[in-house]
Design a protein around this motif. Structure first.
Motif, PDB file in Angstrom:
ATOM      1  N   SER A 260      67.960  26.126 -59.106  1.00 43.28           N
ATOM      2  CA  SER A 260      68.609  27.229 -59.818  1.00 43.28           C
ATOM      3  C   SER A 260      68.423  28.527 -59.041  1.00 43.28           C
ATOM      4  CB  SER A 260      68.006  27.368 -61.222  1.00 43.28           C
ATOM      5  OG  SER A 260      68.529  28.505 -61.879  1.00 43.28           O
ATOM      6  N   LEU A 261      69.541  29.235 -58.807  1.00 46.86           N
ATOM      7  CA  LEU A 261      69.520  30.496 -58.062  1.00 46.86           C
ATOM      8  C   LEU A 261      70.291  31.550 -58.843  1.00 46.86           C
ATOM      9  CD1 LEU A 261      68.869  32.105 -55.456  1.00 46.86           C
ATOM     10  CD2 LEU A 261      71.011  31.215 -54.492  1.00 46.86           C
ATOM     11  N   LEU A 282      71.110  22.973 -49.547  1.00 51.06           N
ATOM     12  CA  LEU A 282      70.895  23.167 -50.983  1.00 51.06           C
ATOM     13  C   LEU A 282      71.533  22.063 -51.811  1.00 51.06           C
ATOM     14  CD1 LEU A 282      71.522  27.012 -51.509  1.00 51.06           C
ATOM     15  CD2 LEU A 282      69.356  25.805 -51.711  1.00 51.06           C
ATOM     16  N   LEU A 284      71.920  22.726 -55.369  1.00 48.70           N
ATOM     17  CA  LEU A 284      71.828  23.540 -56.574  1.00 48.70           C
ATOM     18  C   LEU A 284      72.513  22.878 -57.771  1.00 48.70           C
ATOM     19  CD1 LEU A 284      72.601  27.226 -55.430  1.00 48.70           C
ATOM     20  CD2 LEU A 284      70.375  26.239 -56.015  1.00 48.70           C
ATOM     21  N   LEU A 287      73.984  28.214 -60.541  1.00 56.86           N
ATOM     22  CA  LEU A 287      74.206  29.399 -59.706  1.00 56.86           C
ATOM     23  C   LEU A 287      74.831  30.501 -60.557  1.00 56.86           C
ATOM     24  CD1 LEU A 287      74.326  30.830 -56.901  1.00 56.86           C
ATOM     25  CD2 LEU A 287      76.592  29.802 -56.602  1.00 56.86           C
ATOM     26  N   LEU A 310      76.999  21.467 -58.733  1.00 58.54           N
ATOM     27  CA  LEU A 310      76.634  22.436 -59.765  1.00 58.54           C
ATOM     28  C   LEU A 310      76.962  21.920 -61.167  1.00 58.54           C
ATOM     29  CD1 LEU A 310      77.800  25.873 -58.270  1.00 58.54           C
ATOM     30  CD2 LEU A 310      75.444  25.171 -58.734  1.00 58.54           C
TER      31      LEU A 310
END
Length: 403
Positions: A260-261, A282, A284, A287, A310
């Protein structure tokens, strides 16, 4: 032959305890006042498992902590602190979680008097908004709370890089650290946490979650430190960090365990930064680039190419349009949450593309999307998994209103 009447008072204490465990905290306390049998059953530790006691510490209450200990309660939140903190620490010998969030009158001196010996049971400490706390308290924490796993320091604006050096020296088991709005923290402090100054501080190399929201002195050098030293990081929050740029995303893109960013309101992140993230290693699942006004349709093309795993994507107030949605949706088969509130260029065409391709979508935010109409909404509401639809400022015209 006679029938024996069965009454709730005939139940074994173990059965009563199972029943009481399903009650909310207030009702758990009430059943203890019914009779001696119910009181004994309600004090069984299984009834209170996982419960956090919420206390106003105003006057002496000799029975308070023995009562909590008897019930096996190990989590405490102090709602207001008018007595010494040491009163809590001495009374709760096996405390696991201490929440002091918002205790504005807590000082370094008060904390210093409480932490005077090792407290190996304490795993979680929340000092958010304890604005008088400074580096000297972090020295005490680093010395006596060696098993700490979660440390919340959001809004503790007197913390400096020196305090982070102490944390990096003593808290090697730390998994989650929140430094929101710690305005004095700079790249040097993040270097300490990341083990750059290993000669004097090993670093918090077990960190899995790091919140650096609104730390205005941080630059891309911090991201270089984090990528190098904190390889186990799963959650990184950089929202409102105006000093980081697209170049820093090159470092972040190498963090293969990051899930998680959060780049919300990072004004210097553009399509180029998203390109860097999409071309790294990555994987992820979440985002957030909301309110990054340099992000547009090109970013959605990059997301489709390299960040297609995602599950959650937030683009609120970004300059994206139906064309960007068109470039993205065919590749995002796992997406469950899409936030495109205040994306004023999205029209019914974009919603139709979303409805056609994002079949796993469970939640969508369309707050302030002024160009959508009833037609597009009807398509969205047909999504098979949809549970949350936020419209907010969206207005139907009279001719579109459902009657």
């Amino acid at each position: 032959m006679f029938e024996m009447e069965t009454h709730v008072s005939c139940l074994f204490p173990e059965i009563l305890a199972i029943i009481f465990s399903y009650l909310d905290v207030k009702d758990k306390g009430r059943v203890a006042q019914v009779c001696a049998a119910w009181r004994d059953a309600s004090y069984h530790k299984s009834v209170w498992r996982g419960v956090e006691a919420k206390l106003h510490l105003r006057r002496a209450n000799p029975s308070l902590f023995p009562s909590l200990q008897t019930r096996g309660i190990k989590k405490v939140q102090i709602l207001s602190l008018r007595r010494s903190l040491s009163y809590v620490i001495q009374g709760m010998s096996h405390i696991e979680s201490l929440n002091l969030c918002g205790c504005f009158n807590l000082t370094d001196n008060g904390l210093g008097h409480a932490f005077v010996r090792d407290i190996p049971s304490l795993r979680v400490l929340n000092l958010s908004l304890c604005k008088q706390i400074s580096d000297s308290s972090l020295g005490r924490i680093a010395e006596y709370l060696k098993n700490l796993e979660v440390l919340e320091l959001g809004g503790c604006s007197n913390i400096t890089n020196t305090g982070l050096h102490l944390v990096a020296w003593g808290l090697h088991r730390l998994k989650s650290l929140n430094l929101r709005s710690c305005r004095h923290v700079s790249d040097v402090g993040i270097g300490h946490l990341s083990g750059v100054t290993r000669g004097t501080a090993e670093g918090c190399l077990a960190l899995e979650k790091l919140t650096l929201q609104d730390c205005q002195k941080l630059t891309d050098l911090s991201l270089k430190h984090v990528a190098k030293g904190l390889g186990g990081l799963k959650v990184l929050n950089l929202s409102f960090c105006g000093g980081i740029s697209d170049a820093g995303m090159i470092h972040v893109s190498r963090m293969s365990r990051l899930g998680s960013l959060n780049l919300r309101s990072c004004d210097n992140i553009s399509d180029t930064g998203i390109m860097h993230l999409a071309t790294g290693s990555l994987r992820l699942s979440g985002l957030d680039v909301s309110f990054c006004d340099k992000i547009g349709d090109q970013s959605l093309a990059y997301v489709a190419q390299g960040l297609y795993r995602l599950k959650s994507l937030s683009l609120c107030s970004c300059h994206v349009s139906d064309d960007g949605v068109d470039r993205m949706v065919r590749h995002m088969h796992e997406l469950k949450t899409l936030n495109i509130g205040q994306c004023v260029r999205i029209t019914d065409r974009g919603l139709e593309l979303i409805a056609d391709h994002l079949t796993q979508l469970a939640g969508i935010d369309l707050y302030g999307c002024t160009k959508i109409t009833k037609r597009g909404l009807e398509r969205i509401t047909q999504l098979p998994c949809l549970k949350v639809l936020n419209l907010g400022l969206w207005q139907m015209t009279d001719s579109e209103r459902v009657r």
